[in-house]
Design a protein around this motif. Sequence first.
Motif, PDB file in Angstrom:
ATOM      1  N   ARG A  97      39.964  43.718  32.484  1.00  7.88           N
ATOM      2  CA  ARG A  97      40.383  44.889  33.259  1.00  7.88           C
ATOM      3  C   ARG A  97      40.593  46.095  32.339  1.00  7.88           C
ATOM      4  NH1 ARG A  97      43.121  40.559  34.452  1.00  7.88           N
ATOM      5  NH2 ARG A  97      42.776  39.557  36.446  1.00  7.88           N
ATOM      6  N   PRO A  98      40.641  47.297  32.918  1.00 12.22           N
ATOM      7  CA  PRO A  98      40.830  48.494  32.086  1.00 12.22           C
ATOM      8  C   PRO A  98      42.059  48.449  31.183  1.00 12.22           C
ATOM      9  CG  PRO A  98      40.112  49.135  34.260  1.00 12.22           C
ATOM     10  CD  PRO A  98      40.359  47.648  34.315  1.00 12.22           C
ATOM     11  N   ARG A  99      43.087  47.713  31.521  1.00 12.11           N
ATOM     12  CA  ARG A  99      44.286  47.641  30.678  1.00 12.11           C
ATOM     13  C   ARG A  99      44.161  46.645  29.528  1.00 12.11           C
ATOM     14  NH1 ARG A  99      45.909  44.930  35.364  1.00 12.11           N
ATOM     15  NH2 ARG A  99      46.232  42.696  35.025  1.00 12.11           N
ATOM     16  N   ASP A 100      43.119  45.816  29.537  1.00 10.10           N
ATOM     17  CA  ASP A 100      42.950  44.780  28.513  1.00 10.10           C
ATOM     18  C   ASP A 100      42.432  45.377  27.210  1.00 10.10           C
ATOM     19  OD1 ASP A 100      43.821  42.864  30.331  1.00 10.10           O
ATOM     20  OD2 ASP A 100      41.789  42.408  31.007  1.00 10.10           O
ATOM     21  N   HIS A 101      42.825  44.779  26.085  1.00  9.42           N
ATOM     22  CA  HIS A 101      42.497  45.333  24.769  1.00  9.42           C
ATOM     23  C   HIS A 101      40.992  45.402  24.499  1.00  9.42           C
ATOM     24  CE1 HIS A 101      42.325  41.038  23.748  1.00  9.42           C
ATOM     25  NE2 HIS A 101      41.592  41.402  22.722  1.00  9.42           N
ATOM     26  N   ASP A 102      40.196  44.521  25.092  1.00  3.53           N
ATOM     27  CA  ASP A 102      38.750  44.538  24.834  1.00  3.53           C
ATOM     28  C   ASP A 102      37.945  45.228  25.944  1.00  3.53           C
ATOM     29  OD1 ASP A 102      39.422  42.453  26.529  1.00  3.53           O
ATOM     30  OD2 ASP A 102      38.160  40.969  25.533  1.00  3.53           O
ATOM     31  N   TRP A 103      38.641  45.942  26.842  1.00  4.42           N
ATOM     32  CA  TRP A 103      37.964  46.642  27.939  1.00  4.42           C
ATOM     33  C   TRP A 103      36.878  47.585  27.429  1.00  4.42           C
ATOM     34  CZ3 TRP A 103      36.633  47.072  32.817  1.00  4.42           C
ATOM     35  CH2 TRP A 103      36.235  48.322  33.327  1.00  4.42           C
ATOM     36  N   ILE A 113      30.105  53.872  36.324  1.00  2.64           N
ATOM     37  CA  ILE A 113      29.916  53.923  37.771  1.00  2.64           C
ATOM     38  C   ILE A 113      31.294  54.145  38.379  1.00  2.64           C
ATOM     39  CG2 ILE A 113      29.157  52.696  39.847  1.00  2.64           C
ATOM     40  CD1 ILE A 113      27.291  51.024  38.076  1.00  2.64           C
ATOM     41  N   PRO A 114      31.467  55.178  39.203  1.00  4.35           N
ATOM     42  CA  PRO A 114      32.764  55.406  39.843  1.00  4.35           C
ATOM     43  C   PRO A 114      33.215  54.155  40.605  1.00  4.35           C
ATOM     44  CG  PRO A 114      31.339  57.292  40.177  1.00  4.35           C
ATOM     45  CD  PRO A 114      30.490  56.201  39.568  1.00  4.35           C
ATOM     46  N   GLY A 115      34.482  53.839  40.492  1.00  2.00           N
ATOM     47  CA  GLY A 115      35.027  52.675  41.180  1.00  2.00           C
ATOM     48  C   GLY A 115      34.938  51.390  40.379  1.00  2.00           C
ATOM     49  N   ALA A 116      34.512  51.479  39.105  1.00  7.51           N
ATOM     50  CA  ALA A 116      34.466  50.272  38.269  1.00  7.51           C
ATOM     51  C   ALA A 116      35.865  49.667  38.227  1.00  7.51           C
ATOM     52  CB  ALA A 116      33.975  50.611  36.870  1.00  7.51           C
ATOM     53  N   ARG A 117      35.940  48.386  38.523  1.00  9.14           N
ATOM     54  CA  ARG A 117      37.228  47.719  38.668  1.00  9.14           C
ATOM     55  C   ARG A 117      37.536  46.797  37.490  1.00  9.14           C
ATOM     56  NH1 ARG A 117      37.663  44.553  44.210  1.00  9.14           N
ATOM     57  NH2 ARG A 117      35.796  43.568  43.379  1.00  9.14           N
ATOM     58  N   GLN A 118      36.514  46.093  37.037  1.00  6.00           N
ATOM     59  CA  GLN A 118      36.689  45.113  35.967  1.00  6.00           C
ATOM     60  C   GLN A 118      35.315  44.685  35.480  1.00  6.00           C
ATOM     61  OE1 GLN A 118      39.185  42.725  38.372  1.00  6.00           O
ATOM     62  NE2 GLN A 118      37.560  42.054  39.698  1.00  6.00           N
ATOM     63  N   VAL A 119      35.283  44.031  34.349  1.00  6.85           N
ATOM     64  CA  VAL A 119      34.068  43.396  33.847  1.00  6.85           C
ATOM     65  C   VAL A 119      34.292  41.898  33.945  1.00  6.85           C
ATOM     66  CG1 VAL A 119      32.611  42.972  31.810  1.00  6.85           C
ATOM     67  CG2 VAL A 119      33.454  45.287  32.281  1.00  6.85           C
ATOM     68  N   ILE A 159      41.571  55.174  44.393  1.00  5.93           N
ATOM     69  CA  ILE A 159      41.084  53.839  44.008  1.00  5.93           C
ATOM     70  C   ILE A 159      42.262  52.945  43.655  1.00  5.93           C
ATOM     71  CG2 ILE A 159      39.816  52.537  42.241  1.00  5.93           C
ATOM     72  CD1 ILE A 159      37.928  53.849  44.190  1.00  5.93           C
ATOM     73  N   GLN A 160      43.210  53.466  42.877  1.00  3.25           N
ATOM     74  CA  GLN A 160      44.405  52.690  42.523  1.00  3.25           C
ATOM     75  C   GLN A 160      45.175  52.268  43.781  1.00  3.25           C
ATOM     76  OE1 GLN A 160      45.765  51.716  39.401  1.00  3.25           O
ATOM     77  NE2 GLN A 160      43.760  52.238  38.597  1.00  3.25           N
ATOM     78  N   GLN A 161      45.289  53.167  44.738  1.00  2.52           N
ATOM     79  CA  GLN A 161      45.985  52.839  45.990  1.00  2.52           C
ATOM     80  C   GLN A 161      45.208  51.771  46.759  1.00  2.52           C
ATOM     81  OE1 GLN A 161      49.111  54.054  46.994  1.00  2.52           O
ATOM     82  NE2 GLN A 161      48.876  52.334  48.406  1.00  2.52           N
ATOM     83  N   TYR A 162      43.886  51.880  46.762  1.00  2.00           N
ATOM     84  CA  TYR A 162      43.051  50.878  47.444  1.00  2.00           C
ATOM     85  C   TYR A 162      43.240  49.510  46.792  1.00  2.00           C
ATOM     86  CZ  TYR A 162      39.068  48.807  49.814  1.00  2.00           C
ATOM     87  OH  TYR A 162      38.279  47.999  50.592  1.00  2.00           O
ATOM     88  N   TRP A 163      43.246  49.470  45.456  1.00  2.00           N
ATOM     89  CA  TRP A 163      43.492  48.206  44.754  1.00  2.00           C
ATOM     90  C   TRP A 163      44.844  47.640  45.176  1.00  2.00           C
ATOM     91  CZ3 TRP A 163      42.077  49.615  39.004  1.00  2.00           C
ATOM     92  CH2 TRP A 163      40.689  49.808  38.907  1.00  2.00           C
TER      93      TRP A 163
END
Length: 182
Positions: A97-103, A113-119, A159-163
């Motif tokens: 996820r975006p908060r992870d150190h290897d994001w 891409i807009p709306g990217a949530r995770q890898v 997007i954050q609110q949708y999540w």
Amino acid sequence: MAKFYPELTESLQEFIQAQHIFFTATAPIQGRINLSPKGMNSFRCLDAHTVAYLDLTGSGNEASAHLIENGRMTIMFCSFAEKPMILRLYGTGCVIRPRDHDWQDFYSLFEPIPGARQVVKVSLEAVQTSCGFGVPLYEHLGDRETLVEWAEKKGEAGIQQYWHDKNQVSIDGLPTYILNEK
């Protein structure tokens, strides 16, 4: 007609790069199986034993919940062009996820891409091809822009609110940890 491989060969990686759509399948220990189509140039072969895809915001977050619970994932590609083939990748996945150190290391492999949530990164345990003789011929006309337009219109806060509202638990009630740590 099916053949197993110990890894993704160069020719299988070339097959993957030529496809415009792939399908992911996950399942919880108890509950519903999830099968999702993916596209938009969001898949990468990292090496002969590892693949990853950029997961975009969607109506649910089933794969994330299932991977947290048990890690199992199957990814399928099939040729809709002249030469038939089905390729299945069996493995164990994890969510970055975006908060992870290897994001940034993983996210940088993709066009933004807009709306990217995770890898989703998958370590392959088996690779299988089969004939694909029953798969119909289709022509790729292009990617849909609807998801990108939706994400751009929502903006980062939307997007954050949708999540928060739609992506924190699976349809079977399993946590996804999209917004917070375990």
